[in-house]
Design a protein around this motif. Structure first.
Motif, PDB file in Angstrom:
ATOM      1  N   CYS A  81       0.832  -1.210   0.000  1.00 21.54           N
ATOM      2  CA  CYS A  81       0.000   0.000   0.000  1.00 21.54           C
ATOM      3  C   CYS A  81       0.865   1.258   0.000  1.00 21.54           C
ATOM      4  N   LEU A 102      -4.321   6.225   1.784  1.00 23.40           N
ATOM      5  CA  LEU A 102      -4.389   5.580   3.091  1.00 23.40           C
ATOM      6  C   LEU A 102      -4.386   6.614   4.206  1.00 23.40           C
ATOM      7  N   ILE A 142       2.907  -5.591   4.374  1.00 27.68           N
ATOM      8  CA  ILE A 142       2.687  -4.226   4.847  1.00 27.68           C
ATOM      9  C   ILE A 142       3.897  -3.356   4.551  1.00 27.68           C
ATOM     10  N   PHE A 162       0.016   2.323   7.508  1.00 27.56           N
ATOM     11  CA  PHE A 162      -0.655   1.075   7.152  1.00 27.56           C
ATOM     12  C   PHE A 162      -0.721   0.167   8.383  1.00 27.56           C
TER      13      PHE A 162
END
Length: 251
Positions: free
Chosen positions: A54, A65, A78, A84
């Protein structure tokens, strides 16, 4: 068919709250940063994202995010994105972690119309048996856990069934592309980009160099235009704006 759109805003003008997106990139390599920024500018919320990771804090998908626009992430790791990790562990974000090769094949399978397949990756672990935390509660307990998956033996070896992935949209970045949507990627920046484009019902590609149909040789095309619905040519400045996740120097 000319699939070129004039602006990034036009390319993502029809997204909606709660839509799902497959997004190319690995770390910060091959990330469709211009389209991600345009998606942020739409104000879209509660989206689901399928991507290898992400982004990082403040870059790539990390922009969406940090703004609280993402409700669910399907990814293989991750990474070093602290926001995140914070949202996941704090129960603000639902996260499905998938073995990296399995994630790649789930995207490819979805793009090829294959609803499911069997793989040995994850057999005998929580990937197959269920119980992986998808969402935490505020007190740190597991609010939503992954379900168990079907395991079947083939020639004496166990395999777990994985579902193909399709999404409403795909956002990808290519080094070269023509007006028909045929794309060429640059080395490791290819990564998840072709697979993400295949999985998206509406695939939007930002291209660093737009060429005319026929300029790309058939053997050099990495992704045929049948998988791409929109092409966004980048300006030279946008094409050159590439961030480095980790800078190293040699003494």
């Amino acid at each position: 068919m000319d699939k070129v759109v004039a602006t990034a805003a036009e390319a993502v003008a029809d997204v909606w709250d709660g839509a799902s997106f497959a997004v190319g990139g690995f770390g910060l390599s091959g990330v469709p940063t211009v389209l991600v920024r345009a998606l942020y500018e739409t104000g879209v919320r509660r989206i689901s994202v399928v991507s290898n990771n992400c982004g990082v804090d403040g870059a790539g998908l990390g922009v969406l995010l940090a703004a609280g626009r993402i409700a669910r992430v399907t990814a293989s790791y991750i990474g070093e994105n602290k926001e995140f990790a914070r949202q996941y562990l704090g129960g603000e974000l639902e996260v499905e972690l998938v073995p990296q090769g399995t994630l790649a094949e789930r995207l490819r399978a979805g793009g090829c119309g294959i609803p499911a397949f069997f793989t040995p990756a994850g057999v005998g672990t929580a990937v197959a048996e269920g119980g992986l935390p998808w969402r935490y509660a505020a007190d740190g307990s597991v609010a939503v856990a992954s379900p168990a998956k079907e395991v079947r033996a083939f020639d004496g070896t166990d395999y777990v069934m994985e579902r193909g992935i399709t999404t409403d949209f795909a956002l990808v970045r290519a080094a070269r592309g023509d007006r028909h949507g045929n794309l060429v990627f640059n080395r490791s920046a290819r990564n998840f980009n072709p697979l993400a484009a295949m999985a998206g019902r509406i695939a939007v590609a930002e291209v660093e160099e737009l060429v005319e149909p026929g300029e790309l040789g058939p053997d050099e095309i990495h992704l045929p235009g049948v998988f791409v619905q929109r092409v966004l040519p980048l300006t030279p400045e946008q094409a050159a704006d590439k961030q480095v996740e980790k800078r190293t120097v040699r003494g």
